[in-house]
Design a protein around this motif. Structure first.
Motif, mmCIF file in Angstrom:
data_model
loop_
_atom_site.group_PDB
_atom_site.id
_atom_site.type_symbol
_atom_site.label_atom_id
_atom_site.label_comp_id
_atom_site.label_asym_id
_atom_site.label_seq_id
_atom_site.Cartn_x
_atom_site.Cartn_y
_atom_site.Cartn_z
ATOM 1 N N CYS A 23 39.142 32.369 32.947
ATOM 2 C CA CYS A 23 40.012 33.153 33.194
ATOM 3 C C CYS A 23 40.368 34.095 31.252
ATOM 4 N N PHE A 24 39.401 35.102 31.520
ATOM 5 C CA PHE A 24 39.615 36.121 31.025
ATOM 6 C C PHE A 24 40.650 37.081 30.591
ATOM 7 N N GLN A 25 40.751 38.027 29.911
ATOM 8 C CA GLN A 25 41.630 39.350 29.848
ATOM 9 C C GLN A 25 41.218 39.822 28.410
ATOM 10 N N GLU A 26 41.280 41.376 28.852
ATOM 11 C CA GLU A 26 40.536 42.299 27.067
ATOM 12 C C GLU A 26 39.358 41.856 27.363
ATOM 13 N N VAL A 27 38.681 41.969 28.826
ATOM 14 C CA VAL A 27 37.270 41.876 28.352
ATOM 15 C C VAL A 27 37.058 44.131 28.301
ATOM 16 N N ILE A 28 35.843 43.965 27.538
ATOM 17 C CA ILE A 28 35.025 44.954 28.140
ATOM 18 C C ILE A 28 33.331 44.978 27.728
ATOM 19 N N GLU A 29 32.660 46.227 28.920
ATOM 20 C CA GLU A 29 31.048 46.042 28.748
ATOM 21 C C GLU A 29 30.139 45.010 27.984
ATOM 22 N N PRO A 30 30.198 45.461 26.715
ATOM 23 C CA PRO A 30 29.900 44.417 25.307
ATOM 24 C C PRO A 30 30.185 43.452 25.114
ATOM 25 N N TYR A 31 31.006 43.305 25.130
ATOM 26 C CA TYR A 31 31.509 41.694 25.590
ATOM 27 C C TYR A 31 31.426 40.717 27.075
ATOM 28 N N ARG A 32 31.300 41.361 28.204
ATOM 29 C CA ARG A 32 30.876 41.507 29.395
ATOM 30 C C ARG A 32 29.204 40.715 29.255
ATOM 31 N N ASP A 33 28.434 41.821 28.827
ATOM 32 C CA ASP A 33 27.484 41.312 28.654
ATOM 33 C C ASP A 33 26.416 40.548 27.881
ATOM 34 N N TYR A 34 27.123 39.816 26.932
ATOM 35 C CA TYR A 34 27.167 38.939 26.345
ATOM 36 C C TYR A 34 27.635 38.177 26.243
ATOM 37 N N LEU A 35 28.197 37.792 27.397
ATOM 38 C CA LEU A 35 28.864 36.166 27.947
ATOM 39 C C LEU A 35 28.070 36.274 28.982
ATOM 40 N N VAL A 36 26.911 37.180 29.853
ATOM 41 C CA VAL A 36 26.047 36.846 30.652
ATOM 42 C C VAL A 36 24.672 36.422 30.003
ATOM 43 N N LYS A 37 24.420 36.805 28.724
ATOM 44 C CA LYS A 37 23.164 35.980 28.139
ATOM 45 C C LYS A 37 23.916 34.386 27.251
ATOM 46 N N HIS A 38 25.154 34.165 27.047
ATOM 47 C CA HIS A 38 25.310 33.434 26.220
ATOM 48 C C HIS A 38 26.110 31.613 26.609
ATOM 49 N N THR A 39 26.775 32.259 27.967
ATOM 50 C CA THR A 39 27.597 31.747 28.983
ATOM 51 C C THR A 39 26.905 31.180 30.185
ATOM 52 N N ARG A 40 26.371 29.562 29.739
ATOM 53 C CA ARG A 40 25.565 28.876 31.217
ATOM 54 C C ARG A 40 26.064 28.503 32.544
ATOM 55 N N GLY A 41 26.079 29.073 33.315
ATOM 56 C CA GLY A 41 25.711 27.716 34.571
ATOM 57 C C GLY A 41 27.355 27.965 34.779
ATOM 58 N N TYR A 42 27.395 29.321 34.991
ATOM 59 C CA TYR A 42 28.845 29.795 35.705
ATOM 60 C C TYR A 42 28.842 31.576 36.910
ATOM 61 N N HIS A 43 29.142 31.338 37.833
ATOM 62 C CA HIS A 43 29.388 32.233 38.343
ATOM 63 C C HIS A 43 30.714 33.351 37.330
ATOM 64 N N LEU A 44 30.543 34.327 37.489
ATOM 65 C CA LEU A 44 31.017 35.454 36.300
ATOM 66 C C LEU A 44 31.691 36.436 37.395
ATOM 67 N N VAL A 45 32.777 36.713 37.532
ATOM 68 C CA VAL A 45 33.753 37.496 38.581
ATOM 69 C C VAL A 45 34.230 38.677 37.617
ATOM 70 N N THR A 46 34.446 40.141 37.724
ATOM 71 C CA THR A 46 35.013 40.798 36.839
ATOM 72 C C THR A 46 36.188 41.257 37.292
ATOM 73 N N GLY A 47 37.772 41.900 37.139
ATOM 74 C CA GLY A 47 38.563 42.304 38.265
ATOM 75 C C GLY A 47 37.619 44.196 37.982
ATOM 76 N N GLY A 48 36.869 44.584 37.877
ATOM 77 C CA GLY A 48 36.792 45.479 37.100
ATOM 78 C C GLY A 48 35.361 45.872 36.388
ATOM 79 N N ASP A 49 35.358 47.474 36.356
ATOM 80 C CA ASP A 49 33.800 47.425 35.490
ATOM 81 C C ASP A 49 34.378 48.817 34.514
ATOM 82 N N GLU A 50 35.249 49.228 34.067
ATOM 83 C CA GLU A 50 35.820 50.689 33.492
ATOM 84 C C GLU A 50 36.330 49.754 32.202
ATOM 85 N N GLY A 51 36.401 50.643 30.731
ATOM 86 C CA GLY A 51 37.720 50.341 29.871
ATOM 87 C C GLY A 51 37.678 48.997 29.615
ATOM 88 N N TYR A 52 38.937 48.598 29.702
ATOM 89 C CA TYR A 52 39.195 47.381 29.729
ATOM 90 C C TYR A 52 39.333 45.998 31.299
#
Length: 429
Positions: A215-244
């Motif tokens: 469970c993450f808080q204060e995710v921003i778009e570049p951070y989300r993109d980094y998670l997509v690249k470097h975190t393996r074997g997970y579903h990623l569900v976000t609580g929004g897509d703007e700001g943080y």
């Protein structure tokens, strides 16, 4: 400090997304606060809350930044900052030092997104399988080698500071036995200083512990993109897509993703909501929830409203389902007491495991100097609440709780201004 127009525009866009100001106005507001993003946001919302209270307005925010004189704004900012000194206010000095190579690392291709669920706005990203080779650089863990000087590793999750951590090598949870491991962390995406290095350290922590749920808080778009690249074997569900926003990661090899929804907080002024993800593990239905409750001492009443909302959702989870909430609550203990405490079926993980002072403070500026606070404080802002399934087996049995992210990196910052929480439950048939 001289800053390029590109970085000013990036900060201005992020501030505009969060505050709903136009980008030119957002840039002016940031200039008044010496490009300190978190301080500017706190000040903006403090003034908005005070203005709304004074005029007894409804929840819509009245923009007061450009309608007040500069002198009046400075006086109000000074007053608010003096009021909040020593109470763990989340403020960060943003020094934009991202070089071209770091920007390239954070710049990813467009992410293919699944359709949003009816009545909610989470984004679900299916990350690559466990079988694929991970890009995450190898970590040298203290104890693995005779000599492990600071230059050999960037991220260690072993707690070496006095009073941090409760789970040693002889007390590791039996993950193979069917338990659940969860990591919850406010990763402070709003602070851009050393962001690539800090994001890498967070991903290294995931690679080391392989939690079932993150469970993450204060995710921003570049951070989300980094998670997509470097975190393996997970579903990623976000609580929004703007700001943080918040995000939940689920290990695909263990958890089935059944559904997801976002519960809005109607009167939030800080883009806060409750993210719920429904899963199944070994025949047990589980609802995982995360949130980032309203920040700053002045927003205690709004924070209490949000706490009641999340507790209601934990209580209303199906009786055959266990429910676990983890997130940055910004709560002070008296605020929980003022609403009557937790319902009897809902448990505080830290309290259940004995209220150890070793894992009490997840916000601790006595040790964590990321924000450069001169006034030191510590609070238990990050919390885990859970309710077991009421008429179903297996049962959740709390096993351990520890703090992670407590090692300073080579860039002389910690991964976040918060410590992360790594929790484990055993499952009893």
């Amino acid at each position: 400090m001289e800053r390029g127009k590109t970085k000013e525009n990036e900060l201005g866009k992020l501030f505009a997304d969060v505050s709903s100001l136009s980008q030119p106005d957002a840039i002016k507001w940031l200039q008044k606060h010496n490009w300190n993003l978190q301080k500017a946001l706190d000040s903006y919302f403090e003034i908005a809350v005070g203005s709304a209270r004074a005029s007894k307005q409804k929840p819509a925010v009245k923009i007061v930044g450009e309608t007040s004189s500069s002198k009046h704004i400075e006086e109000m900012n000074h007053e608010r900052m003096q009021e909040n000194l020593g109470v763990g206010v989340e403020e960060a000095t943003i020094t934009v030092t991202i070089g071209q190579s770091d920007e390239e690392e954070f710049a990813e291709d467009q992410i293919e997104q699944e359709p949003k669920s009816e009545g909610a706005t989470p984004i679900v990203i299916d990350l690559v399988s466990d079988e694929e080779q991970s890009d995450i650089e190898e970590i040298t863990i203290p104890g693995d080698a005779e000599d492990h000087g600071k230059g050999q590793f960037e991220a260690s999750t072993e707690n070496t500071h006095s009073g941090l951590g409760t789970m040693g090598a002889n007390n590791e949870p039996d993950v193979a036995g069917g338990g659940i491991t969860m990591l919850s962390w406010n990763i402070d995406g709003l602070d851009l200083e050393c962001l690539p290095q800090r994001a890498r350290a967070v991903c290294n922590t995931i690679a080391l512990h392989r939690p079932d749920v993150v469970c993450f808080q204060e995710v921003i778009e570049p951070y989300r993109d980094y998670l997509v690249k470097h975190t393996r074997g997970y579903h990623l569900v976000t609580g929004g897509d703007e700001g943080y926003y918040t995000a939940i990661l689920l290990k695909k090899s263990r958890l089935d993703l059944l559904g997801h929804e976002i519960i809005p907080y109607p009167t939030t002024r800080m883009m806060r909501n409750l993210l719920i993800v429904k899963t199944r593990l070994l025949g047990l239905d589980l609802c995982f929830m995360t949130s980032h409750l309203e920040s700053t001492r002045a927003c205690a009443k709004e924070r209490q409203k949000q706490l009641k909302c999340l507790l209601k959702n934990i209580e209303s989870a199906p009786q055959s389902s266990a429910a676990i909430f983890a997130g940055d609550t910004n709560l002070r203990d008296k605020e929980v007491s003022e609403i009557g405490g937790l319902p009897w079926r809902i448990h505080d993980m830290w309290v259940t495991l004995g209220s150890s002072p070793d894992t009490q403070y997840t916000w601790d500026t006595f040790v964590n100097d990321n924000l450069g606070h001169s006034n030191k404080s510590h609070f238990r802002f990050d919390r885990i609440y859970f309710r077991g399934a009421l008429d179903f087996s297996p049962k959740l049995l709390p096993h351990s709780l520890r703090l992670v992210g407590t090692e300073q990196l080579m860039c002389e910052m910690f991964p976040s201004d918060h410590w992360g929480m790594l929790a484990h439950w055993d499952l009893e048939q």
